[in-house]
Enzyme design. Structure first.
Site, PDB file in Angstrom:
ATOM      1  N   TYR A   1       4.417   6.482   9.962  1.00 12.31           N
ATOM      2  CA  TYR A   1       3.508   5.401   9.569  1.00 12.31           C
ATOM      3  C   TYR A   1       4.246   4.276   8.849  1.00 12.31           C
ATOM      4  O   TYR A   1       4.019   3.104   9.116  1.00 12.31           O
ATOM      5  CB  TYR A   1       2.414   5.969   8.645  1.00 12.31           C
ATOM      6  CG  TYR A   1       1.272   5.015   8.356  1.00 12.31           C
ATOM      7  CD1 TYR A   1       1.141   4.415   7.104  1.00 12.31           C
ATOM      8  CD2 TYR A   1       0.338   4.709   9.344  1.00 12.31           C
ATOM      9  CE1 TYR A   1       0.093   3.536   6.833  1.00 12.31           C
ATOM     10  CE2 TYR A   1      -0.710   3.820   9.079  1.00 12.31           C
ATOM     11  CZ  TYR A   1      -0.818   3.252   7.815  1.00 12.31           C
ATOM     12  OH  TYR A   1      -1.864   2.361   7.562  1.00 12.31           O
TER      13      TYR A   1
ATOM     14  N   TYR B   1      -9.226   5.522   7.217  1.00 14.00           N
ATOM     15  CA  TYR B   1      -9.358   5.981   8.606  1.00 14.00           C
ATOM     16  C   TYR B   1     -10.426   7.077   8.594  1.00 14.00           C
ATOM     17  O   TYR B   1     -10.299   8.063   7.878  1.00 14.00           O
ATOM     18  CB  TYR B   1      -8.054   6.584   9.114  1.00 14.00           C
ATOM     19  CG  TYR B   1      -6.911   5.608   9.191  1.00 14.00           C
ATOM     20  CD1 TYR B   1      -6.222   5.211   8.044  1.00 14.00           C
ATOM     21  CD2 TYR B   1      -6.521   5.056  10.405  1.00 14.00           C
ATOM     22  CE1 TYR B   1      -5.171   4.308   8.111  1.00 14.00           C
ATOM     23  CE2 TYR B   1      -5.466   4.151  10.483  1.00 14.00           C
ATOM     24  CZ  TYR B   1      -4.801   3.774   9.323  1.00 14.00           C
ATOM     25  OH  TYR B   1      -3.773   2.867   9.395  1.00 14.00           O
TER      26      TYR B   1
ATOM     27  N   HIS C   1       0.850  -1.197   0.000  1.00 16.66           N
ATOM     28  CA  HIS C   1       0.000   0.000   0.000  1.00 16.66           C
ATOM     29  C   HIS C   1       0.883   1.244   0.000  1.00 16.66           C
ATOM     30  O   HIS C   1       1.660   1.444   0.924  1.00 16.66           O
ATOM     31  CB  HIS C   1      -0.903   0.019   1.244  1.00 16.66           C
ATOM     32  CG  HIS C   1      -2.067  -0.923   1.150  1.00 16.66           C
ATOM     33  ND1 HIS C   1      -3.174  -0.788   1.940  1.00 16.66           N
ATOM     34  CD2 HIS C   1      -2.285  -1.989   0.355  1.00 16.66           C
ATOM     35  CE1 HIS C   1      -4.049  -1.740   1.632  1.00 16.66           C
ATOM     36  NE2 HIS C   1      -3.522  -2.488   0.677  1.00 16.66           N
TER      37      HIS C   1
HETATM   38  C1  PHB Z   1      -5.574  -3.943  10.448  1.00 12.44           C
HETATM   39  O1  PHB Z   1      -5.602  -4.300   9.244  1.00 12.44           O
HETATM   40  O2  PHB Z   1      -5.833  -4.723  11.392  1.00 12.44           O
HETATM   41  C2  PHB Z   1      -5.181  -2.519  10.777  1.00 12.44           C
HETATM   42  C3  PHB Z   1      -4.846  -1.675   9.724  1.00 12.44           C
HETATM   43  C4  PHB Z   1      -4.452  -0.372  10.006  1.00 12.44           C
HETATM   44  C5  PHB Z   1      -4.414   0.056  11.330  1.00 12.44           C
HETATM   45  C6  PHB Z   1      -4.762  -0.812  12.391  1.00 12.44           C
HETATM   46  C7  PHB Z   1      -5.147  -2.106  12.107  1.00 12.44           C
HETATM   47  O3  PHB Z   1      -4.023   1.326  11.602  1.00 12.44           O
END
Ligand code: PHB
Ligand code: FAS
Length: 391
Positions: free
Chosen positions: A384, A199, A72
């Site tokens: 990140y 998000y 990603h």
């Molecule tokens: C997940 O795929 O479990 C996941 C993805 C992004 C996040 C937290 C959990 O920030």
């Protein structure tokens, strides 16, 4: 029974470390309290930092993530009815994240370990003695008590494990913050509704859309700490996910399907700075916990065991203890930066139950600033994709 290193716990920390030590010719015994099925069936982390994937490849266990990992280059933020693509790959000069579930990571590492040594599943460690000499690790094998004598213990046994509990409370330097909300997580047989992770800051609460493959969705909504998965029918859950993830995006429809698993994850930030006690070294969740918003739990564990592995290699190859002596200090530098990032993203995206209108305005202003400032977004992105490792 004797070995060089007793590794307690077959989660990501213990399994990564076992492979690193094997590659360095260091013997270890890996003891896991739960069954193999339990360990592999646990649905936990989903997003791997580039560094955690590179480490998996470096230690010779990269085939699975190479084949099935979803690279990603960016993520979507939704707030105030707006959609923002955060291009982390461009902002960090080429680094990405890879969606490859923790279940797959531990499965690959277990299969690798089996090629050269046992993992003792359903074998809980019950006591650790002589922590400042040659530690003695107590457990049972085939119903018979066993004492494993070793040079070092790697406490990779998670937040509820025995390693940290072996350190006298007076010696433990603990920092903790508990959040006034939790996540209700869902694993569903439904095509992900977006090709990247979403998000969403919504007035009803935070929601996240992720995936485990092109056919399996992983989704979360913020709930109150006294909520329960049983309070949510499948339809109510899908409707709320669609509302929060849609967040004003015209005609957003969530792909629905059979729910395979749902559960509540409480949210806390926790650090035990006492990561070494004699010849016990804590790594991963045994030493620290982050709220899952920043997708850092598994990734932090990898950072710790890279340092521990370097220290053990130095000891067995050169008889030196420089890396072991600075183990906690070295790990904590990265741990606290990641704790900050996880706390920051969590408090920015989750309207607390007692949030004032002003509090929510501050969250939206932070998101609006970051989404529209290349400098601000780059600061988010470098955390990140993963901060540099110490070693
Ligand atoms: C997940 O795929 O479990 C996941 C993805 C992004 C996040 C937290 C959990 O920030
Ligand atoms: P782990 O807890 O994975 O492994 C510790 C192991 O030690 C366990 O298998 C346990 O059975 C074993 N053990 C305990 N006591 C023992 C004893 N006495 N003897 C022998 N073995 C013992 N992180 C993310 O990045 N994203 C997420 O979305 C996410 N979701 C999560 C959801 C849940 C419900 C939980 C609990 C955690 C989640 N995490 C997430 C965090 C998680 O991925 C951890 O950070 C990661 O598993 C840490 O790995 P370890 O340190 O190896 O600890």
């Amino acid at each position: 029974m004797k070995t060089d290193v007793a590794i307690i716990g077959a989660g990501p920390a213990g399994l990564y470390l076992a492979q690193m030590l094997h590659n360095a010719g260091i013997n270890s015994v890996l003891l896991e309290a739960k069954s193999e099925d339990y360990v592999i069936d646990r649905v936990r982390a989903g997003v791997m930092e580039q560094g955690a994937v590179d480490t998996l490849k470096e230690i010779g266990v990269g085939e699975g993530v190479e084949k099935d990992g979803l690279v990603h280059d960016g993520i979507i933020w939704r707030f105030d009815g707006q959609d923002h693509y955060i291009d982390v790959q461009k902002l960090t000069g080429g680094r990405s994240v890879i969606v490859y579930g923790q279940q797959s990571v531990v499965r690959d590492l277990i299969n690798a370990r089996r090629k050269y040594s046992d993992i003792h599943f359903s074998t809980p460690v019950t006591k650790i003695e002589d922590t400042h000499g040659k530690p003695k690790v107590h457990f049972e094998l085939d119903g018979k008590p066993v004492v494993l004598e070793c040079d070092f213990v790697a406490g990779c046994d998670g937040f509820h494990g025995i390693s940290r509990q072996t350190i006298p409370e007076a010696e433990q330097k603990i920092f903790e913050h508990v959040y006034p909300y939790s996540w209700l997580g869902v694993l569903a047989e439904a095509k992900p509704s977006s090709h990247v992770v979403i998000y969403s800051h919504h007035e009803n609460g935070f929601a996240l859309s992720s995936m485990r493959s092109e056919e399996i969705s992983r989704l979360y909504i913020q709930v109150n700490n006294d909520d329960s998965a049983d309070n949510w029918s499948d339809d109510a859950l899908w409707d709320e996910l669609e509302l929060r993830l849609g967040n004003g995006v015209k005609d957003f429809k969530i792909n629905r399907g059979p729910i395979l698993q749902k559960g509540i994850t409480p949210m806390r930030s926790y650090v035990c700075e006492t990561m070494r006690y004699g010849n016990i070294f804590l790594a991963g969740d045994a030493a620290h916990i982050v709220p899952p918003t920043g997708a850092k739990g598994l990734n932090l564990a990898v950072g710790d065991v890279r340092v521990l592995s370097a220290g053990l290699k130095e000891y067995y190859a050169e008889g030196k203890t420089e890396w072991l002596d600075k183990y906690a200090e070295t790990c904590l530098d990265r741990i606290w930066k990641v704790e900050r990032f996880s706390w920051w993203t969590t408090t920015m995206f989750h309207p607390a139950p007692d949030a004032s209108d002003f509090d929510v305005k501050m969250q939206l202003a932070s998101l609006n600033y970051l989404a529209n400032s290349e400098i601000g977004a780059a600061s988010f992105a470098e955390n990140y994709v993963g901060l540099p490792y110490a070693v």
